[in-house]
Design an enzyme around this catalytic site. Structure first.
Site, PDB file in Angstrom:
ATOM      1  N   ASP A  48     -22.123  -1.230 -95.950  1.00 36.80           N
ATOM      2  CA  ASP A  48     -21.303  -1.577 -94.796  1.00 36.80           C
ATOM      3  C   ASP A  48     -20.165  -0.582 -94.624  1.00 36.80           C
ATOM      4  OD1 ASP A  48     -22.853  -3.772 -94.349  1.00 36.80           O
ATOM      5  OD2 ASP A  48     -21.446  -5.230 -95.165  1.00 36.80           O
ATOM      6  N   LYS A  70     -21.874  -2.505 -89.544  1.00 40.12           N
ATOM      7  CA  LYS A  70     -21.513  -3.904 -89.733  1.00 40.12           C
ATOM      8  C   LYS A  70     -20.015  -4.109 -89.854  1.00 40.12           C
ATOM      9  CE  LYS A  70     -24.009  -6.804 -89.949  1.00 40.12           C
ATOM     10  NZ  LYS A  70     -24.455  -7.636 -88.810  1.00 40.12           N
ATOM     11  N   ILE A 106     -20.546 -14.909 -98.576  1.00 39.40           N
ATOM     12  CA  ILE A 106     -19.440 -15.414 -97.755  1.00 39.40           C
ATOM     13  C   ILE A 106     -19.300 -14.559 -96.507  1.00 39.40           C
ATOM     14  CG2 ILE A 106     -16.959 -15.896 -97.674  1.00 39.40           C
ATOM     15  CD1 ILE A 106     -17.029 -16.330-100.680  1.00 39.40           C
ATOM     16  N   MET A 184     -11.629 -12.136 -90.679  1.00 40.95           N
ATOM     17  CA  MET A 184     -11.859 -11.458 -89.394  1.00 40.95           C
ATOM     18  C   MET A 184     -11.035 -12.104 -88.288  1.00 40.95           C
ATOM     19  SD  MET A 184     -15.969 -10.802 -89.805  1.00 40.95           S
ATOM     20  CE  MET A 184     -16.298 -12.308 -90.756  1.00 40.95           C
TER      21      MET A 184
END
Length: 270
Positions: A48, A70, A106, A184
């Site tokens: 990522d 990502k 997660i 996020m």
């Protein structure tokens, strides 16, 4: 087929297998020993955007490193393409590491990749990693739970698809006896503040924003819930940020570190 291994020998990573490996919050020293071993043994590492360069430096000379993006709002590969890439590499006989920031289980789309591997008959397993909330707690130098004040820890992602509104159960999240970790959440700071206050959480509830936890450029901003949107907009940069909300966050003074605070004149966090 899902492989469950507890032993640490090389027999757990044969050719044609996929490991979903947690890269942790960014600091290579926060990798597990098993994660480091798997990364060194891999012949293909699909990683990522949030995986730190120090982690990627652990890959062996035989490994090809494939960036699959990502990152919120800037995906270089869609999930179906990533699924296909890791399956194809494993079917070609490679030892595949799918390297994910934090913990693979997660908010990391692990289920799709597990399902794709299992459907193709590719052995797949998970190597856990330190999640961002744990790294943020270490940065703050405090516990996310506290007897008599915060007996519950809730993880939630504030990432929504496209222009969709953030649909969360604000009533259950506005629990005064819990610490809320919002992953996020930078772009959704306004919605988080409005939703929680609207559900009854006090505007003065302590908040900490931790950007680039455990990495160079790490910064901490302390504020209160009603000022969260202003703090996120004025203080955060382009790095990944975690928002921690709850009474436990303000229960202890932070000593020996640079913490920028956003508070109204004359106020102080408890």
């Amino acid at each position: 087929m899902t492989i469950r291994q507890t032993q640490g020998d090389s027999a757990d990573f044969p050719n044609g297998m996929v490991w979903l490996v947690g890269a942790g919050p960014g600091d290579p020293e926060l990798l597990t020993r098993k994660a480091e071993r798997l990364i060194k043994a891999a012949t293909a590492v699909f990683h990522d955007a949030l995986v730190g360069p120090g982690v990627l430096d652990l890959a062996g000379p035989q490994a090809r490193l494939v960036h699959v993006g990502k990152r919120s709002g800037r995906h270089s590969k869609d999930q179906a393409t990533i699924d296909s890439l890791i399956v194809e590499a494993a079917l070609a006989g490679e030892r595949v590491v799918r390297l994910k920031g934090g913990d693979p289980a997660i908010f990391a789309r692990a289920e799709e990749e597990l399902t794709a591997c299992q459907a193709a008959g590719v052995p797949v397993a998970i190597c856990p990693g330190i999640t961002a909330a744990s790294a943020a707690a270490a940065t703050l130098g405090q516990s996310l739970t506290l007897r008599g004040l915060a007996r519950k820890l809730t993880f939630v992602t504030a990432h929504a698809r496209g222009d969709e509104a953030l649909a969360l159960d604000w009533q259950s999240l506005a629990d005064p006896a819990a610490t809320l970790a919002v992953y996020m959440g930078k772009a959704a700071a306004g919605a988080v503040s409005q939703g929680l206050i609207g559900a009854g959480m006090p505007p003065e509830t302590p908040v900490a924003l931790i950007e680039n936890a455990s990495c160079p450029g790490e910064q901490v901003i302390t504020t209160r819930l009603d000022l969260l949107p202003l703090a996120a907009m004025a203080s955060l940069g382009a790095g990944p940020a975690l928002i921690l909300i709850g009474a436990a966050i303000g229960a202890r003074q932070q000593g020996g570190q640079v913490v920028r605070s956003h508070e109204p004149a004359g106020s102080a966090l408890a």
